[in-house]
Design an enzyme around this catalytic site. Structure first.
Site, PDB file in Angstrom:
ATOM      1  CB  SER A 146      -0.913   0.015   1.228  1.00  0.00           C
ATOM      2  OG  SER A 146      -1.834  -1.048   1.205  1.00  0.00           O
TER       3      SER A 146
ATOM      4  CG  ASP B 274      -5.475 -15.984  -2.484  1.00  0.00           C
ATOM      5  OD1 ASP B 274      -6.239 -15.002  -2.406  1.00  0.00           O
ATOM      6  OD2 ASP B 274      -5.298 -16.633  -3.528  1.00  0.00           O
TER       7      ASP B 274
ATOM      8  N   GLY C 246     -20.132  -3.781  30.906  1.00  0.00           N
ATOM      9  CA  GLY C 246     -20.682  -2.497  31.317  1.00  0.00           C
ATOM     10  C   GLY C 246     -19.598  -1.429  31.399  1.00  0.00           C
ATOM     11  N   GLY C 247     -19.658  -0.610  32.427  1.00  0.00           N
ATOM     12  CA  GLY C 247     -18.673   0.458  32.603  1.00  0.00           C
ATOM     13  C   GLY C 247     -17.259  -0.071  32.685  1.00  0.00           C
TER      14      GLY C 247
ATOM     15  CD  GLU D  66      -2.712  -9.589   5.377  1.00  0.00           C
ATOM     16  OE1 GLU D  66      -3.089 -10.572   4.737  1.00  0.00           O
ATOM     17  OE2 GLU D  66      -1.813  -9.643   6.232  1.00  0.00           O
TER      18      GLU D  66
END
Length: 382
Positions: free
Chosen positions: A124, A241, A340-341, A364
């Site tokens: 990339s 792949d 939760g929190g 990917e």
């Protein structure tokens, strides 16, 4: 799916190593963005950097199923470590095994399998992500050498690897050939002109090194070209792949660990005078989390069986990555909700798992790209 005793021993070794040498330190590595090269080296000595390398080149020569099971164990402990392991084993190794010359295999593949060299991969660029074929980094032949210039982005192991497989254009600016103008080069990271940027400050997988690469008139000998000129994009897709199947296993490992933490927490946490696990709404949520995780694992293992049978798995590897990555994101989201929190706090492990899960839907090949690959496979009868 049953595996042989020797293969089971390899998976158990990975599980034991992950629990003793990785998981206890994963939260601290995440906080400090520390890449534990010593741990990677230790895994290399045990053979885990040579899982996909044939035995004739000092590798384990594992079947795809066993390889995925090992990756799941490492990912359950810390997906960031699994990234470096998976990138090395899947993409650079696959490229060298399939397209390297005997001399290249002897020089690079053998020490990679022994864990003496850590390898990475760079495809990339800042303006070439999902549209990787539009990359601009250039390779120009100069006598018996190649000169590479340009930049790469988001390269795993860029600042920690000893060797990088780098895709650049070898066509000319006035005669662009799209994907057919891209070639692959074997680049030692100590080569003059190779410069890795500052490690990216990522949401998750923070112990994994991800960085940009600058190629400043980097000179390489002619034999640094891997395979045929102009075939680099094809080689990259072949490697992906294997890489995408590995990301599927990584995502399963993340989901599994989030489920395990959730089951334990819901047995211990009491509200309204009884454990959370006694509430039907919680039971249903845990049941769905377990079912999706098991389904993602089963799909990945089925694709591994196809790969071991010599079948083309491009479409199926994308299915495995797509389903497993979205499962990991969903399961970790439910885990946060169950905690939760506490789940929102970094003192509790599901918060990290949630952050680590997100990128499996992106790197990917994004989930959108996977759907395109799958749809094309359906149209072509795959």
């Amino acid at each position: 799916m049953p595996i042989a005793t020797e293969q089971q021993q390899i998976v158990e070794l990975a599980r034991e190593f992950a629990r003793e040498k990785i998981e206890p330190f994963a939260a601290e590595w995440d906080r400090t963005k520390h890449f534990p090269r010593d741990v990677i080296d230790e895994m290399g000595k045990l053979g885990f950097l040579g899982m996909c390398t044939p035995e004739e080149y000092d590798g384990m020569g594992l079947d795809a199923l066993t390889y995925l099971m090992v990756l799941e164990e490492i990912s359950a402990a810390d997906a960031a470590i699994a990234v470096s392991l998976g990138i090395h084993n899947a993409i650079p190794t696959t490229m060298l095994v399939r397209h390297g010359t005997p001399a290249q295999k002897e020089r690079w593949l053998r020490p990679m399998a022994r864990g003496e060299i850590l390898a990475g991969f760079a495809l990339s660029e800042a303006d070439a992500g999902s549209d990787a074929a539009s990359l601009r980094a250039q390779g120009v032949r100069d006598g018996k050498e190649w000169v590479l210039s340009g930049s790469k982005a988001w390269a795993s192991n860029a600042g920690t690897a000893d060797l990088m497989m780098i895709m650049v254009r070898t066509d000319t600016p006035d005669a662009r050939r799209g994907a057919k103008g891209i070639s692959t080069f074997i680049v030692p990271t100590d080569a003059k002109g190779y410069r890795a940027g500052k490690p990216e400050d990522k949401m998750g997988l923070r112990a994994s090194n991800t960085a940009a690469i600058a190629l400043d008139d980097l000179r390489l000998p002619a034999d640094a070209l891997l395979g045929e000129e102009g075939m680099g994009f094809v080689y990259a897709m072949e490697g992906l792949d294997a890489g995408r199947l590995g990301i599927g296993a990584q995502a399963v490992g993340i989901a599994r660990r989030a489920l395990e933490h959730s089951v334990k927490y819901c047995a211990e946490r009491r509200q309204f005078g009884k454990p959370l696990q006694d509430f039907q709404a919680v039971q249903f949520k845990l049941a769905d989390m377990a079912t999706r995780t098991e389904a993602a694992r089963a799909l990945a293992h089925r694709v591994a069986a196809r790969k071991d049978a010599g079948e083309d798995v491009t479409t199926f590897a994308s299915m495995a990555k797509l389903f497993a990555s979205e499962t990991a994101m969903w399961v970790t989201t439910q885990a946060i909700q169950l905690f939760g929190g506490y789940g929102y706090m970094r003192d509790f492990p599901v918060e990290k798992l949630f952050r680590d899960a997100k990128v499996t839907e992106i790197y990917e090949g994004t989930s959108e790209i996977q759907r395109i690959v799958i749809a094309r496979g359906l149209h072509s009868g795959a």
